[in-house]
Design a protein around this motif. Sequence first.
Motif, PDB file in Angstrom:
ATOM      1  N   ASN A  55       6.978   6.446  23.020  1.00  0.00           N
ATOM      2  CA  ASN A  55       7.244   7.362  21.917  1.00  0.00           C
ATOM      3  C   ASN A  55       8.599   7.169  21.251  1.00  0.00           C
ATOM      4  O   ASN A  55       8.776   7.571  20.115  1.00  0.00           O
ATOM      5  CB  ASN A  55       7.148   8.811  22.387  1.00  0.00           C
ATOM      6  CG  ASN A  55       5.744   9.178  22.772  1.00  0.00           C
ATOM      7  OD1 ASN A  55       5.178   8.580  23.692  1.00  0.00           O
ATOM      8  ND2 ASN A  55       5.151  10.126  22.078  1.00  0.00           N
ATOM      9  N   GLY A  80       5.092   7.391  18.917  1.00  0.00           N
ATOM     10  CA  GLY A  80       5.909   8.529  18.500  1.00  0.00           C
ATOM     11  C   GLY A  80       6.449   8.264  17.106  1.00  0.00           C
ATOM     12  O   GLY A  80       6.394   7.138  16.611  1.00  0.00           O
ATOM     13  N   SER A  81       6.978   9.291  16.454  1.00  0.00           N
ATOM     14  CA  SER A  81       7.389   9.101  15.061  1.00  0.00           C
ATOM     15  C   SER A  81       8.610   8.189  14.972  1.00  0.00           C
ATOM     16  O   SER A  81       9.424   8.107  15.879  1.00  0.00           O
ATOM     17  CB  SER A  81       7.612  10.434  14.348  1.00  0.00           C
ATOM     18  OG  SER A  81       8.481  11.219  15.112  1.00  0.00           O
ATOM     19  N   GLN A  83      11.896   6.885  12.769  1.00  0.00           N
ATOM     20  CA  GLN A  83      12.881   7.109  11.707  1.00  0.00           C
ATOM     21  C   GLN A  83      13.143   5.785  11.007  1.00  0.00           C
ATOM     22  O   GLN A  83      13.190   4.735  11.652  1.00  0.00           O
ATOM     23  CB  GLN A  83      14.188   7.627  12.302  1.00  0.00           C
ATOM     24  CG  GLN A  83      14.094   9.029  12.897  1.00  0.00           C
ATOM     25  CD  GLN A  83      15.345   9.343  13.699  1.00  0.00           C
ATOM     26  OE1 GLN A  83      15.348   9.223  14.916  1.00  0.00           O
ATOM     27  NE2 GLN A  83      16.405   9.714  13.013  1.00  0.00           N
ATOM     28  N   THR A  99       2.241   5.023  13.963  1.00  0.00           N
ATOM     29  CA  THR A  99       2.672   6.288  13.368  1.00  0.00           C
ATOM     30  C   THR A  99       3.229   6.144  11.957  1.00  0.00           C
ATOM     31  O   THR A  99       4.135   6.869  11.581  1.00  0.00           O
ATOM     32  CB  THR A  99       3.730   6.942  14.279  1.00  0.00           C
ATOM     33  OG1 THR A  99       4.743   5.954  14.578  1.00  0.00           O
ATOM     34  CG2 THR A  99       3.127   7.410  15.583  1.00  0.00           C
ATOM     35  N   ASP A 101       3.401   7.079   8.420  1.00  0.00           N
ATOM     36  CA  ASP A 101       2.954   8.363   7.862  1.00  0.00           C
ATOM     37  C   ASP A 101       3.653   8.792   6.573  1.00  0.00           C
ATOM     38  O   ASP A 101       3.448   9.907   6.115  1.00  0.00           O
ATOM     39  CB  ASP A 101       3.104   9.472   8.913  1.00  0.00           C
ATOM     40  CG  ASP A 101       4.570   9.717   9.271  1.00  0.00           C
ATOM     41  OD1 ASP A 101       5.441   8.915   8.868  1.00  0.00           O
ATOM     42  OD2 ASP A 101       4.842  10.716   9.957  1.00  0.00           O
ATOM     43  N   ARG A 102       4.505   7.926   6.018  1.00  0.00           N
ATOM     44  CA  ARG A 102       5.168   8.350   4.775  1.00  0.00           C
ATOM     45  C   ARG A 102       5.685   7.141   4.008  1.00  0.00           C
ATOM     46  O   ARG A 102       5.907   6.080   4.588  1.00  0.00           O
ATOM     47  CB  ARG A 102       6.290   9.340   5.077  1.00  0.00           C
ATOM     48  CG  ARG A 102       7.355   8.794   5.996  1.00  0.00           C
ATOM     49  CD  ARG A 102       8.204   9.908   6.598  1.00  0.00           C
ATOM     50  NE  ARG A 102       9.376   9.329   7.246  1.00  0.00           N
ATOM     51  CZ  ARG A 102       9.360   8.763   8.472  1.00  0.00           C
ATOM     52  NH1 ARG A 102       8.235   8.735   9.182  1.00  0.00           N
ATOM     53  NH2 ARG A 102      10.454   8.233   8.965  1.00  0.00           N
ATOM     54  N   GLN A 121      -0.928   7.348  10.793  1.00  0.00           N
ATOM     55  CA  GLN A 121      -1.151   8.591  11.525  1.00  0.00           C
ATOM     56  C   GLN A 121      -1.573   9.675  10.538  1.00  0.00           C
ATOM     57  O   GLN A 121      -0.889   9.937   9.550  1.00  0.00           O
ATOM     58  CB  GLN A 121       0.115   9.032  12.265  1.00  0.00           C
ATOM     59  CG  GLN A 121      -0.113  10.318  13.059  1.00  0.00           C
ATOM     60  CD  GLN A 121       1.118  10.755  13.847  1.00  0.00           C
ATOM     61  OE1 GLN A 121       2.142  10.058  13.873  1.00  0.00           O
ATOM     62  NE2 GLN A 121       1.009  11.906  14.492  1.00  0.00           N
ATOM     63  N   ASN A 123      -2.509  13.623   9.920  1.00  0.00           N
ATOM     64  CA  ASN A 123      -2.321  14.987  10.408  1.00  0.00           C
ATOM     65  C   ASN A 123      -3.601  15.764  10.079  1.00  0.00           C
ATOM     66  O   ASN A 123      -3.643  16.565   9.146  1.00  0.00           O
ATOM     67  CB  ASN A 123      -1.090  15.583   9.723  1.00  0.00           C
ATOM     68  CG  ASN A 123      -0.697  16.933  10.278  1.00  0.00           C
ATOM     69  OD1 ASN A 123      -1.395  17.511  11.106  1.00  0.00           O
ATOM     70  ND2 ASN A 123       0.411  17.452   9.802  1.00  0.00           N
ATOM     71  N   LYS A 130       3.647  18.977  12.811  1.00  0.00           N
ATOM     72  CA  LYS A 130       3.244  17.652  13.283  1.00  0.00           C
ATOM     73  C   LYS A 130       3.434  16.604  12.198  1.00  0.00           C
ATOM     74  O   LYS A 130       3.255  16.888  11.015  1.00  0.00           O
ATOM     75  CB  LYS A 130       1.781  17.705  13.708  1.00  0.00           C
ATOM     76  CG  LYS A 130       1.453  16.738  14.830  1.00  0.00           C
ATOM     77  CD  LYS A 130       0.099  17.028  15.441  1.00  0.00           C
ATOM     78  CE  LYS A 130       0.183  17.783  16.742  1.00  0.00           C
ATOM     79  NZ  LYS A 130      -1.109  18.240  17.230  1.00  0.00           N
ATOM     80  N   SER A 131       3.769  15.369  12.617  1.00  0.00           N
ATOM     81  CA  SER A 131       3.867  14.319  11.616  1.00  0.00           C
ATOM     82  C   SER A 131       2.486  13.774  11.312  1.00  0.00           C
ATOM     83  O   SER A 131       1.491  14.144  11.918  1.00  0.00           O
ATOM     84  CB  SER A 131       4.835  13.222  12.045  1.00  0.00           C
ATOM     85  OG  SER A 131       4.859  13.081  13.423  1.00  0.00           O
ATOM     86  N   GLY A 132       2.439  12.871  10.343  1.00  0.00           N
ATOM     87  CA  GLY A 132       1.154  12.335   9.894  1.00  0.00           C
ATOM     88  C   GLY A 132       0.928  12.716   8.448  1.00  0.00           C
ATOM     89  O   GLY A 132       1.386  13.758   7.995  1.00  0.00           O
TER      90      GLY A 132
END
Length: 216
Positions: A55, A80-81, A83, A99, A101-102, A121, A123, A130-132
């Motif tokens: 993670n 895990g998310s 950065q 993951t 997600d953005r 990922q 959501n 939660k992320s995603g």
Amino acid sequence: MKIKKLQELYDNIASIAKEAERDNSDVSLLIASKTQPIEAIEPLLLAGHRLFGENRVQEATEKWVLLKNKYPDIILHLIGSLQTNKVKEAIKIFDLIETLDREKLALALQKDAPNIPCYIQVNTGEETTKSGITPQHFDEFMEFCRKDCKLNIQGLMCIPPVNEPSAPHFALLHDMASHHNLTKLSMGMSNDYELAIKMGATSIRIGSALFGDRAI
Ligand SMILES: *Cc1c(COP(=O)(O)O)cnc(C)c1O
């Protein structure tokens, strides 16, 4: 004994896959080894297991640089998310990012690791904590990742809300993946992996069913 539990998991996965008329080799067991020390992980490597998930970038680097030197065919997924300021470090140790997600992260990956395999990922429960990416923004994000950033998107990942049945979330993820011709589905954890296999998971992420409950 963990090796016995590992064997039981393999056996259970095989029998559920068979029941679901799926090929056993289409369902991978990813061992989620967060917080587990190297001493808890190495017996699983000695038993021949190679697919793991971590993670956090720093924890993964501390544990897996050594292990990957020793067992070069290890495959390590980030679950895990991530950065954006950790991307450079992450791609040194991880073989796949589950993951994504953005947009900001997609751009960072495009810059530093355009070829690394990724899952998006989702959501599915639209939880603010939660992320995603949310399902309503998914199509646009998918297009951005594939067309604008030319990223190597292979599949989708979700973590259903803890207090809800997982089935509708797995079904949604499955539909979204088929709609975009994505073949990989990372869904199902210790408490719902049997259902996930029946609903098309290509990898399940297992921690506590193997290691016991986490202290944190
Ligand atoms: C810890 C973790 C798992 C494993 O969960 P268990 O319930 O312990 O099997 C799976 N996926 C993610 C993203 C995790 O962080």
